[in-house]
Design a protein around this motif. Structure first.
Motif, PDB file in Angstrom:
ATOM      1  N   VAL A   2       0.845  -1.189   0.000  1.00  0.00           N
ATOM      2  CA  VAL A   2       0.000   0.000   0.000  1.00  0.00           C
ATOM      3  C   VAL A   2       0.882   1.241   0.000  1.00  0.00           C
ATOM      4  CG1 VAL A   2      -1.751   1.290   1.262  1.00  0.00           C
ATOM      5  CG2 VAL A   2      -1.864  -1.204   1.173  1.00  0.00           C
ATOM      6  N   GLU A   3       0.719   2.070  -1.037  1.00  0.00           N
ATOM      7  CA  GLU A   3       1.475   3.316  -1.131  1.00  0.00           C
ATOM      8  C   GLU A   3       0.801   4.435  -0.355  1.00  0.00           C
ATOM      9  OE1 GLU A   3       4.351   4.086  -2.798  1.00  0.00           O
ATOM     10  OE2 GLU A   3       4.693   1.987  -3.280  1.00  0.00           O
ATOM     11  N   GLY A   4      -0.511   4.395  -0.271  1.00  0.00           N
ATOM     12  CA  GLY A   4      -1.207   5.442   0.453  1.00  0.00           C
ATOM     13  C   GLY A   4      -2.709   5.212   0.449  1.00  0.00           C
ATOM     14  N   VAL A   5      -3.378   5.872   1.381  1.00  0.00           N
ATOM     15  CA  VAL A   5      -4.837   5.823   1.487  1.00  0.00           C
ATOM     16  C   VAL A   5      -5.334   7.259   1.594  1.00  0.00           C
ATOM     17  CG1 VAL A   5      -6.824   5.047   2.803  1.00  0.00           C
ATOM     18  CG2 VAL A   5      -4.809   3.569   2.617  1.00  0.00           C
ATOM     19  N   GLU A   6      -6.216   7.633   0.688  1.00  0.00           N
ATOM     20  CA  GLU A   6      -6.802   8.969   0.704  1.00  0.00           C
ATOM     21  C   GLU A   6      -8.269   8.842   1.116  1.00  0.00           C
ATOM     22  OE1 GLU A   6      -7.803  12.745  -2.261  1.00  0.00           O
ATOM     23  OE2 GLU A   6      -6.974  10.883  -3.076  1.00  0.00           O
ATOM     24  N   ASP A   7      -8.565   9.382   2.278  1.00  0.00           N
ATOM     25  CA  ASP A   7      -9.934   9.324   2.782  1.00  0.00           C
ATOM     26  C   ASP A   7     -10.460  10.753   2.851  1.00  0.00           C
ATOM     27  OD1 ASP A   7     -12.331   8.730   3.900  1.00  0.00           O
ATOM     28  OD2 ASP A   7     -11.549   7.682   5.655  1.00  0.00           O
ATOM     29  N   ARG A   8     -11.021  11.216   1.718  1.00  0.00           N
ATOM     30  CA  ARG A   8     -11.518  12.589   1.680  1.00  0.00           C
ATOM     31  C   ARG A   8     -12.682  12.791   2.634  1.00  0.00           C
ATOM     32  NH1 ARG A   8     -12.660  13.556  -4.548  1.00  0.00           N
ATOM     33  NH2 ARG A   8     -13.549  11.475  -4.286  1.00  0.00           N
ATOM     34  N   VAL A  19      -9.859   6.006  -1.060  1.00  0.00           N
ATOM     35  CA  VAL A  19      -9.105   5.610  -2.242  1.00  0.00           C
ATOM     36  C   VAL A  19      -7.788   4.998  -1.785  1.00  0.00           C
ATOM     37  CG1 VAL A  19      -8.017   6.370  -4.387  1.00  0.00           C
ATOM     38  CG2 VAL A  19     -10.143   7.440  -3.615  1.00  0.00           C
ATOM     39  N   VAL A  20      -7.529   3.766  -2.211  1.00  0.00           N
ATOM     40  CA  VAL A  20      -6.316   3.041  -1.840  1.00  0.00           C
ATOM     41  C   VAL A  20      -5.399   2.985  -3.060  1.00  0.00           C
ATOM     42  CG1 VAL A  20      -5.367   0.880  -0.939  1.00  0.00           C
ATOM     43  CG2 VAL A  20      -7.637   1.654  -0.207  1.00  0.00           C
ATOM     44  N   GLU A  21      -4.126   3.239  -2.840  1.00  0.00           N
ATOM     45  CA  GLU A  21      -3.133   3.131  -3.916  1.00  0.00           C
ATOM     46  C   GLU A  21      -2.100   2.084  -3.531  1.00  0.00           C
ATOM     47  OE1 GLU A  21      -0.076   5.831  -6.634  1.00  0.00           O
ATOM     48  OE2 GLU A  21      -1.064   6.710  -4.890  1.00  0.00           O
ATOM     49  N   ILE A  22      -1.861   1.135  -4.427  1.00  0.00           N
ATOM     50  CA  ILE A  22      -0.883   0.084  -4.182  1.00  0.00           C
ATOM     51  C   ILE A  22       0.174   0.104  -5.288  1.00  0.00           C
ATOM     52  CG2 ILE A  22      -2.533  -1.387  -2.961  1.00  0.00           C
ATOM     53  CD1 ILE A  22      -2.799  -3.063  -5.495  1.00  0.00           C
ATOM     54  N   SER A  23       1.348  -0.407  -4.966  1.00  0.00           N
ATOM     55  CA  SER A  23       2.396  -0.546  -5.979  1.00  0.00           C
ATOM     56  C   SER A  23       2.347  -1.959  -6.544  1.00  0.00           C
ATOM     57  CB  SER A  23       3.778  -0.274  -5.371  1.00  0.00           C
ATOM     58  OG  SER A  23       4.059  -1.186  -4.326  1.00  0.00           O
ATOM     59  N   ILE A  24       2.602  -2.066  -7.836  1.00  0.00           N
ATOM     60  CA  ILE A  24       2.493  -3.342  -8.537  1.00  0.00           C
ATOM     61  C   ILE A  24       3.865  -3.736  -9.065  1.00  0.00           C
ATOM     62  CG2 ILE A  24       1.355  -4.610 -10.394  1.00  0.00           C
ATOM     63  CD1 ILE A  24      -0.532  -3.671  -8.218  1.00  0.00           C
TER      64      ILE A  24
END
Length: 823
Positions: free
Chosen positions: A32-38, A158-163
């Protein structure tokens, strides 16, 4: 790779929290690179009803509003927005709320004599866009008092992951859901789209001319479509992951790119010339206007999609403007193809084109998904845009992707280091989509699912072309036997959780740790420390620079020119690190730092062979020496650079007595104020000198500048000798001074070397301590004074023996240089 929590749950039936999901993703190798919880940032902001918006009594551009947030309290809010009016619905922040777009925390205040108990916000103030012409104007049916983020659907994290490069299947939200289900966080929902019947023949047909680059392609048309903006739910999903909604047809293709990891492309069927679409190589002179607005000149190495007249798309990477869909599109043709990953990757790099489609195709996509993906896309086009579908058209055939792999259960603990029961291991593989073909007490054989092209494939590495046939065959057979089992083992280990694998130290080869660096690697560390101790700042710069600048410092062969530079002025491999240091010095001097001492350990490039890449310790000094109370500052000169170079050589164990200096330095140095340090006639260890005045002017170096290079690879390896106790003489050394009259053109080094060789058994050191030139000497002559140290070893020397040695010194210097002893 970005996705929203609600989008993930379209494929995963789960009650897991966001924290549980992100923890599991990290555990199974999808970092997980980051989580954006607006929604969390906008939680304090609520939907409010403006009961009254009157003119502010003391300000022409302000409105005094009475606002209701559904809690029974009417609040006074001063607002400067031109669209504030009675009866509207707006977004209100109460005291204590932090406004993300403004960086302020609200509090009760008074504006021009009117109390203000909150703030009605614009989109920019909430961090939702650039619109700040007025406050957010909500529909009349917006529920008062409800959190705005919840009502607007902004509470979807919004979850961002590295692949990693091998996990093309994880560039699909469904692929991520499958991994999480295998890890026990829910159940993967089925995906089986219904077939859409074709009611008319397809107006376009495929012709595949390059089956190696495109083994299989499907397509179908939909006529009678109405292409406009996509519905809000689709736009919201795309915006959340950073995509820009364009129109319904394009948004549908982008949706499936992320949803299934299945890139699609839509052509306006009426803009295609003829009834055929060709999958072929590009031709010389062909070009097309890509969707990014750039004209792309295709090459014979590129795979293109073309009609009878021109190129319409760079296959698998980016479509063209000519046949793109717009608001006038009434019949669309959907392309769903399978491309060679290597072809796509090379084409993308060649043209510097990056797209979501390229990212997936160059990793490899599911070869069996094409029919289902096309059916699902067709159904969504009809649902959102209307129309009726044509029959399918096909080019090529589904490739043979089916394969098997076996896993011995004892390898899970033996190689993986984790204890996993055979039933659990098999269950993990089944949840990941592997099918059990055979199983016994020792191993399991499974069929590999179509979406896992990284397992039991062709291997990640290409064999060396010069490998003997028998070794190549044995290596290939070994890889075919080992790699598939390791692939399955990795799947089991990551799904149980990489954090559950017990750590194990590497075996200790010896009680005393072996050296971590080779002698040559140690040189670089010691050279860097030596230069730092001499007050030089260590730099790390690019190994490439502007071709024009590189030409000032040496040859610039075309073989060392970059085909795809990161910038137009960084297109040539540098001939020396001095060039990079000179540019850095010029930038610093222009910013008010005129006195510099910079160094770098880097590479100099002569040709494309490994031998043509030289390891160099380089340095540059500019301006004046540091100010000191005991010594006045002076301009740097060639001797400063020589001192730096000799300090590095001395630290690396080079015997100073074996060195000579010649005046044939490279052309970027000042002739006559530079030199080359040699060990023997052929081995060049270093160069030094002042930077050539013309070059300083070209680079913007206003004052004096000197530089040096030490060629670390040319320094001979030290001879391995058994260490012994130092030999300490029992007798005191004695020193004698000699002043010689010699031609001014004779290097002082020649005198030092001749004196040192006059009596090697007794002479331990010779140094130059004075140079005099003036009107008291004959024209063209200088006086050089040497100090010679004699070290007796067996007994004290008599006066006669000392005089004999002195005579030998005078004779040796006279013979070598023509010098005479001054009276």
């Amino acid at each position: 790779m970005k996705f929203t929590l609600s989008w993930l749950k379209q494929h995963l039936e789960t009650d897991a929290t966001l924290d549980q999901i992100t923890t599991a993703l990290n555990s199974i190798g999808l970092e997980v690179e980051g989580v954006e919880d607006r929604g969390a940032a906008l939680a304090p902001f609520r939907i409010a009803h403006v009961v009254e918006a009157a003119q502010h009594p003391n300000a022409d551009r302000l409105r005094a509003c009475k606002v209701d947030v559904g809690d029974g309290v009417i609040r006074s809010v001063v607002c400067g927005a031109p669209n504030a009016r009675t009866g509207m619905k707006a977004v209100l922040g109460l005291p204590g709320a932090y406004v993300p777009g403004s960086g302020i925390t609200l509090k009760v205040g008074e504006i021009r004599g009117v109390k203000s108990e909150g703030m009605m916000c614009s989109s920019r103030e909430l961090g939702l866009g650039d619109d700040h012409e007025g406050i957010i104007d909500l529909p009349e049916d917006a529920p008062v008092g409800v959190p705005y983020a919840s009502w607007a659907g902004l509470d979807d994290p919004v979850v961002e992951i590295s692949i990693t490069p091998n996990r093309g299947d994880a560039l699909a939200i469904r692929g991520i859901a499958r991994d999480l289900a295998a890890a026990g966080l829910g159940t993967l929902k089925p995906f089986a789209p219904a077939k859409v019947p074709g009611v008319y023949p397809s107006p376009l047909r495929w012709v595949v001319e390059d089956a190696e680059s495109c083994p299989w392609v499907l397509g179908r048309a939909v006529r009678g479509v109405r292409n406009g903006p996509s519905p809000k739910w689709l736009q919201d999903r795309l915006v959340a992951i950073g995509q820009r909604p364009i129109n319904a047809l394009v948004d549908i293709t982008n949706f499936f790119t992320y949803d299934l990891g299945r890139p699609l492309h839509v052509f306006d069927a009426k803009k295609v010339k003829g009834d055929l679409l060709f999958m072929r190589r590009g031709r010389e002179g062909e070009s097309y206007l890509a969707l990014n607005g750039k004209e792309i000149a295709v090459t014979p190495e590129d795979l293109v999609i073309a009609d009878r007249e021109a190129v319409e798309s760079l296959a698998g990477i980016m479509g063209g403007e000519h046949s793109g869909s717009d608001e006038n599109t009434s019949e669309v043709f959907i392309e769903c193809a399978l491309f060679d990953p290597v072809r796509i990757a090379l084409t993308g790099r060649r043209h510097d084109l990056r797209s979501d489609a390229r990212a997936r195709f160059e990793r490899g996509i599911d070869p069996a998904l094409l029919p289902d993906a096309l059916e699902a896309a067709t159904a969504m086009v009809i649902e959102l845009c209307g129309g009726e579908a044509s029959a399918l058209t096909e080019g090529g055939a589904e490739p043979a992707w089916r394969r098997e792999a076996s896993l011995r259960f004892e390898r899970i603990a033996g190689l993986g280091g984790a204890e996993v029961a055979p039933d659990d291991a098999v269950g993990i593989l089944e949840r990941l989509g592997f099918g059990v073909v055979a199983r016994d007490a020792e191993k399991v054989t499974v069929s590999v699912p179509s979406w896992r092209n990284d397992i039991a494939g062709q291997g990640a590495l290409t064999q060396a072309p010069g490998l003997p046939a028998d070794k190549a065959r044995a290596a290939a057979e070994g890889c075919a036997a080992i790699e598939p089992e390791c692939d399955l083992l990795e799947e089991v280990l990551r799904i149980i959780g990489l954090d559950r694998i017990p750590p194990a130290s590497l075996p200790v080869s010896s009680p005393v740790p072996l050296p971590a660096l080779t002698p040559r690697q140690s040189r670089a560390v010691l050279a860097r420390r030596t230069l730092a101790a001499r007050g030089m700042l260590d730099c790390v710069s690019f190994g490439f620079l502007d071709r024009r600048v590189a030409a000032l410092f040496g040859e610039t062969p075309d073989a060392l020119r970059l085909e795809n530079p990161i910038a137009a002025d960084l297109d040539q491999m540098r001939p020396t690190p001095v060039a990079s240091l000179a540019l850095a010095a010029a930038r610093n001097i222009a910013r008010g730092y005129p006195d510099l001492a910079l160094s770098e350990l880097g590479a100099a490039y002569r040709d494309i062979t490994p031998e043509g890449q030289l390891a160099v310790a380089a340095g540059l000094r500019a301006g004046e020496t540091p100010r000191h109370w005991a010594v006045p500052a002076r301009a740097v000169d060639a001797m400063d650079a020589k001192g730096d170079a000799l300090a590095v050589l001395g630290a690396l164990g080079v015997p100073m007595a074996a060195l000579t200096v010649t005046a044939d330095a490279p052309g970027f140095y000042h002739p006559g104020r530079s030199g080359v340090v040699r060990q023997g006639p052929k081995t060049v260890l270093a160069t030094f000198g002042e930077i050539h005045p013309k070059l300083r002017e070209e680079l913007g170096l206003p004052g004096p500048a000197v530089a040096f290079e030490v060629f670390l690879d040319n320094i001979p390896d030290p001879k391995k000798r058994r260490k012994a106790a130092p030999e300490l003489a029992a007798f005191q050394p004695l020193r004698r001074d000699f002043a010689f009259l010699v031609d001014a053109a004779v290097p002082a080094e020649n005198l030092v070397r001749a004196a040192r060789g006059a009596e090697r058994a007794l002479i331990t050191e010779v140094s130059l301590f004075d140079r005099y030139a003036g009107d008291k000497l004959p024209e063209g002559k200088v006086s050089l004074a040497l100090e010679v140290t004699l070290q007796p070893r067996e007994r004290s020397l008599t006066d006669a023996e000392i005089e004999a040695v002195a005579a030998k010194i005078v004779a040796a210097v006279a013979k070598a240089t023509g010098a005479t002893l001054r009276g």
